[in-house]
Design a protein around this motif. Structure first.
Motif, PDB file in Angstrom:
ATOM      1  N   ARG A  84      11.804   3.889 -25.574  1.00 21.47           N
ATOM      2  CA  ARG A  84      11.931   2.625 -24.865  1.00 21.47           C
ATOM      3  C   ARG A  84      11.613   1.476 -25.811  1.00 21.47           C
ATOM      4  NH1 ARG A  84       8.186   2.568 -20.096  1.00 21.47           N
ATOM      5  NH2 ARG A  84       8.077   0.291 -20.313  1.00 21.47           N
ATOM      6  N   GLU A 130      17.628  -3.453 -23.804  1.00 14.56           N
ATOM      7  CA  GLU A 130      16.478  -2.556 -23.644  1.00 14.56           C
ATOM      8  C   GLU A 130      15.308  -3.276 -22.980  1.00 14.56           C
ATOM      9  OE1 GLU A 130      16.628   0.617 -24.108  1.00 14.56           O
ATOM     10  OE2 GLU A 130      18.653   0.523 -24.946  1.00 14.56           O
ATOM     11  N   GLN A 132      15.473  -5.705 -20.869  1.00 13.18           N
ATOM     12  CA  GLN A 132      15.785  -5.879 -19.449  1.00 13.18           C
ATOM     13  C   GLN A 132      15.430  -4.628 -18.653  1.00 13.18           C
ATOM     14  OE1 GLN A 132      19.917  -6.994 -19.567  1.00 13.18           O
ATOM     15  NE2 GLN A 132      19.492  -9.095 -20.206  1.00 13.18           N
ATOM     16  N   LYS A 133      15.568  -3.475 -19.270  1.00  9.71           N
ATOM     17  CA  LYS A 133      15.221  -2.220 -18.588  1.00  9.71           C
ATOM     18  C   LYS A 133      13.715  -2.122 -18.347  1.00  9.71           C
ATOM     19  CE  LYS A 133      18.940   0.410 -20.870  1.00  9.71           C
ATOM     20  NZ  LYS A 133      19.212   1.489 -21.850  1.00  9.71           N
ATOM     21  N   THR A 134      12.921  -2.572 -19.308  1.00  5.41           N
ATOM     22  CA  THR A 134      11.465  -2.411 -19.233  1.00  5.41           C
ATOM     23  C   THR A 134      10.751  -3.652 -18.726  1.00  5.41           C
ATOM     24  OG1 THR A 134      11.216  -3.123 -21.546  1.00  5.41           O
ATOM     25  CG2 THR A 134      11.475  -0.745 -21.140  1.00  5.41           C
TER      26      THR A 134
END
Length: 294
Positions: A84, A130, A132-134
């Motif tokens: 991540r 990436e 935005q995902k976390t």
């Protein structure tokens, strides 16, 4: 007790020397897995090895991140290794010359556009999917010179003003995705850039740079890293679009007020990080960072 960045994954550009070394080591101490990014000639491996020797998690990544393909590959390497990406620290930058504008080297200006602006644009662009995902965040290196302007380094201040304004716009744009974006604005810090022996300043400019700080001394890389740590952590969950100046008061001073500070107050505070590369930095046009942009 878990660290303030426990289980987070951070990319630190320019992470092998100067302020970047301090950020890399400070983040690792606080539980982050760190991708230490630098050029082939930077001491990235040494910083990674020290983090690992102290029980931290880190890998190195070497390459010219002002190039789109390299920036994308850097983010991909972080996710491949650690699963991540939570934090992007756009710390990499250069300070290759000082001169009045009519004598300022054109190649030094182009070098700064590439390494102070393109690198921030390319890394931020590559990292956003990436982050935005976390629901992660970006912290970039501004400067007091980008806020005030500064004679003899006018083009440098211009590049940092771009970073600071870019970050404000990006903060508003990305808020709907849960991504925070902030800046740190260092002033005269005890690195290669502020010593005449290791950077482009002459003795007069070095003296005025230090005496222009109301606290009467250079800051340390660790003092700057502490502010990066706060902004990158969940403690700053309601902070976005901000620039936090770590400048000893330069941005509020109108004189060489540091000359009035008694000597015992000019002493730097005790430091806790073992920094081996604080006096190394990108202070001249280097061929490994002077390739074409794009």
């Amino acid at each position: 007790m878990a660290g303030r960045l426990q289980d987070k994954v951070a990319i630190v550009t320019g992470g092998g020397s100067g302020i970047g070394e301090a950020i890399s080591k400070r983040f690792a101490r606080e539980g982050a897995a760190v991708v230490v990014v630098g050029l082939d000639s930077d001491p990235v491996r040494e910083v990674v090895d020290e983090i690992l020797s102290r029980g931290g998690r880190a890998i190195g990544y070497l390459g010219d991140i002002s190039r789109q393909d390299t920036a994308k590959a850097c983010v991909k390497a972080a996710v491949k290794e650690f699963g991540r990406l939570d934090i992007l620290i756009n710390n990499a930058g250069v300070f290759p010359a000082t001169a009045e504008l009519d004598k300022y080297p054109v190649d030094a200006f182009e070098y700064m556009i590439k390494n102070n602006i393109y690198s921030v644009f390319m890394m931020s662009r590559a990292a956003l999917p990436e982050l935005q995902k976390t629901k992660g965040n970006i912290v970039s290196a501004g400067s007091e010179a980008g806020h005030m302007g500064s004679p003899m380094i006018t083009p440098y201040g211009g590049t940092k003003a771009w970073v600071m304004t870019f970050s404000k716009g990006l903060a508003v744009e990305q808020a709907k995705h849960g991504v925070r974006v902030n800046c740190v604005g260092p002033g005269p810090i005890d690195t290669a850039w502020t010593h005449k022996e290791t950077g482009p300043m002459d003795s007069k400019m070095e003296k005025n740079t230090v005496n222009g700080a109301p606290l009467g001394r250079r800051g340390t890389p660790e003092e700057v890293a502490n502010v990066y740590l706060f902004l990158a952590s969940d403690e700053a969950s309601y902070v976005t679009g901000a620039t936090y100046f770590v400048d000893g008061g330069v941005t509020i001073s109108k004189s060489l007020s540091g000359e009035e500070v008694p000597s015992h107050l000019k002493q730097q505070p005790p430091q806790h990080l073992k920094l081996e590369h604080s006096k190394e930095g990108n202070t001249k046009v280097r061929q490994d960072a002077a390739a074409s942009m794009g």
